[in-house]
Structure formats: structure tokens, C-alpha cells
Design a protein around this motif. Sequence first.
Motif, short mmCIF file in Angstrom:
data_model
loop_
_atom_site.label_atom_id
_atom_site.label_comp_id
_atom_site.label_asym_id
_atom_site.label_seq_id
_atom_site.Cartn_x
_atom_site.Cartn_y
_atom_site.Cartn_z
N GLU A 116 -43.14 12.50 27.03
CA GLU A 116 -43.79 13.04 28.36
C GLU A 116 -43.69 14.33 28.51
O GLU A 116 -43.69 14.61 29.69
N ARG A 117 -43.20 15.13 27.55
CA ARG A 117 -43.08 16.51 27.70
C ARG A 117 -42.24 17.01 28.91
O ARG A 117 -42.48 18.28 29.66
N LEU A 118 -41.18 16.42 28.97
CA LEU A 118 -40.07 16.91 29.70
C LEU A 118 -39.12 17.48 28.84
O LEU A 118 -38.34 18.10 29.47
N LEU A 119 -39.12 17.49 27.68
CA LEU A 119 -38.64 18.17 26.87
C LEU A 119 -39.15 18.70 25.69
O LEU A 119 -40.07 17.70 25.08
N PRO A 120 -39.04 19.77 25.32
CA PRO A 120 -39.87 20.33 23.97
C PRO A 120 -39.49 19.44 22.67
O PRO A 120 -38.29 19.16 22.56
N PRO A 121 -40.40 19.09 21.86
CA PRO A 121 -40.03 18.63 20.53
C PRO A 121 -39.05 19.38 19.72
O PRO A 121 -38.98 20.49 19.70
N GLY A 122 -37.98 18.52 19.27
CA GLY A 122 -36.95 19.02 18.62
C GLY A 122 -37.23 19.76 17.25
O GLY A 122 -38.20 19.52 16.74
N ALA A 123 -36.95 20.75 17.13
CA ALA A 123 -37.08 21.61 15.73
C ALA A 123 -36.82 20.72 14.69
O ALA A 123 -35.95 19.62 14.70
N ARG A 124 -37.48 20.74 13.41
CA ARG A 124 -37.12 19.98 12.36
C ARG A 124 -36.46 20.80 11.33
O ARG A 124 -36.77 21.87 10.80
N GLY A 125 -35.32 20.27 10.64
CA GLY A 125 -34.57 20.95 9.63
C GLY A 125 -35.12 20.57 8.39
O GLY A 125 -36.24 19.80 8.43
N ASP A 126 -34.37 21.16 7.43
CA ASP A 126 -35.35 20.97 6.09
C ASP A 126 -35.26 19.72 5.61
O ASP A 126 -36.03 19.21 4.93
N ASN A 127 -34.40 18.77 6.21
CA ASN A 127 -34.30 17.26 5.97
C ASN A 127 -35.18 16.51 6.80
O ASN A 127 -35.03 15.25 6.78
N SER A 128 -35.96 17.21 7.61
CA SER A 128 -37.09 16.53 8.57
C SER A 128 -36.16 15.87 9.84
O SER A 128 -36.95 15.46 10.52
N TYR A 129 -34.84 15.95 9.87
CA TYR A 129 -34.29 15.59 11.01
C TYR A 129 -34.43 16.29 12.16
O TYR A 129 -34.73 17.74 12.38
N ARG A 130 -34.70 15.93 13.48
CA ARG A 130 -34.81 16.80 14.82
C ARG A 130 -33.62 17.41 14.94
O ARG A 130 -32.35 16.74 14.94
N LEU A 131 -33.68 18.54 15.44
CA LEU A 131 -32.60 19.38 15.75
C LEU A 131 -32.88 20.12 17.15
O LEU A 131 -33.96 20.41 17.63
N TYR A 132 -31.71 19.96 18.13
CA TYR A 132 -31.73 20.44 19.50
C TYR A 132 -30.38 21.51 19.67
O TYR A 132 -29.56 21.45 19.02
N SER A 133 -31.08 22.23 20.69
CA SER A 133 -30.08 23.25 21.01
C SER A 133 -29.20 23.14 22.22
O SER A 133 -29.39 21.91 22.74
N SER A 134 -28.13 23.94 22.48
CA SER A 134 -27.31 23.58 23.72
C SER A 134 -28.30 23.72 24.91
O SER A 134 -28.00 22.97 25.67
N ALA A 135 -29.51 24.51 25.08
CA ALA A 135 -30.25 24.33 26.13
C ALA A 135 -30.98 23.20 26.10
O ALA A 135 -31.32 22.63 27.42
#
Length: 154
Positions: free
Chosen positions: A30-49
Motif C-alpha cells: 500500500e506504499r505506507l512503508l518503503p519495501p524492506g532492503a534485501r540482504g544477501d540471503n534475500s531476507y527483507r531488512l528493516y531499519s530503526s526508522a
Amino acid sequence: MDPHAAQFRIGEAAQQSGVSAANIRYYEKERLLPPGARGDNSYRLYSSADVHQLRFIRLCRAMDMSLDEVRTLLALDWDSKTDCHAACDTLDAHLVHVRTRLAELQALEADLQALRSRCDGADATCHIIEALHARADAQPVGAIAMPSQGKRHV
């Protein structure tokens, strides 16, 4: 530490924010949150922000704000007088919705109380079920009329 540095996998972000992983994916869609970055293992990663933003979204949704209202508030800058006015306008509109919904719920409560008063369980037939069947038969196909038909606020 950089608050924008990805450090939480989706499960951890869910735990830290109180938002389920499924809802995190939905908020991304829904674009309320930017897509999580992807790590080398393809897992979504999220910041404190990102976790803070998820908490903000959860708080607004707990106040029954629509996704559009949340989106509007997320886009505002708390250091801007113009954006402060926009936030006030958003909350004023939401208050109108809440007051309308309260009136609808009060009408529903009165209708349910009137329906409940039709039967005390002492008669051979249940007058509540009888009244519900009568209402169902009186309704046009495809429309179930309630005392008030407010717009769903999502």
C-alpha cells in the motif's frame, strides 16, 4: 548508529513494532512503508526508522484512521506550519467520521434493544428470529438495510 541502516529481519521488525509480518508486507504494498532492503540471503531488512514508521502506522490504525489518512500524516513534516494545518485538517475530518460512526452505532444499539425486547424466551416461538426472518423477506435482493448505512472507513 544510522537510524536508516537495515538491521531487522521482518520477524524482528514485527516484534519490535507490534505489527504482524503479513501487515508489514501489506503496508509495503500500500506504499505506507518503503519495501524492506534485501540482504544477501534475500531476507527483507528493516531499519530503526522503519520500525518507528510501523509503530506510527499501528497507532493511527488503532485510532481507526483510514490508510489514506495514515498516508497523509506520514507525508507531513512536523516542523512545517503548513503541514501542521494539514494534520489538523486530517484529524478534523477523522473526527467527523468518528462522530458519524458513533451515531450509527447508537442507532444500531437502539435497534438491537428493540429487537431483543420482542422476546423473553417464554413463548412457543422466538419473536426475535421471527422478526429477523420478516426483515430478511422485506429486503430487496442484494441490499440489507441497516438503521443507517455509513461508509466503511478503511
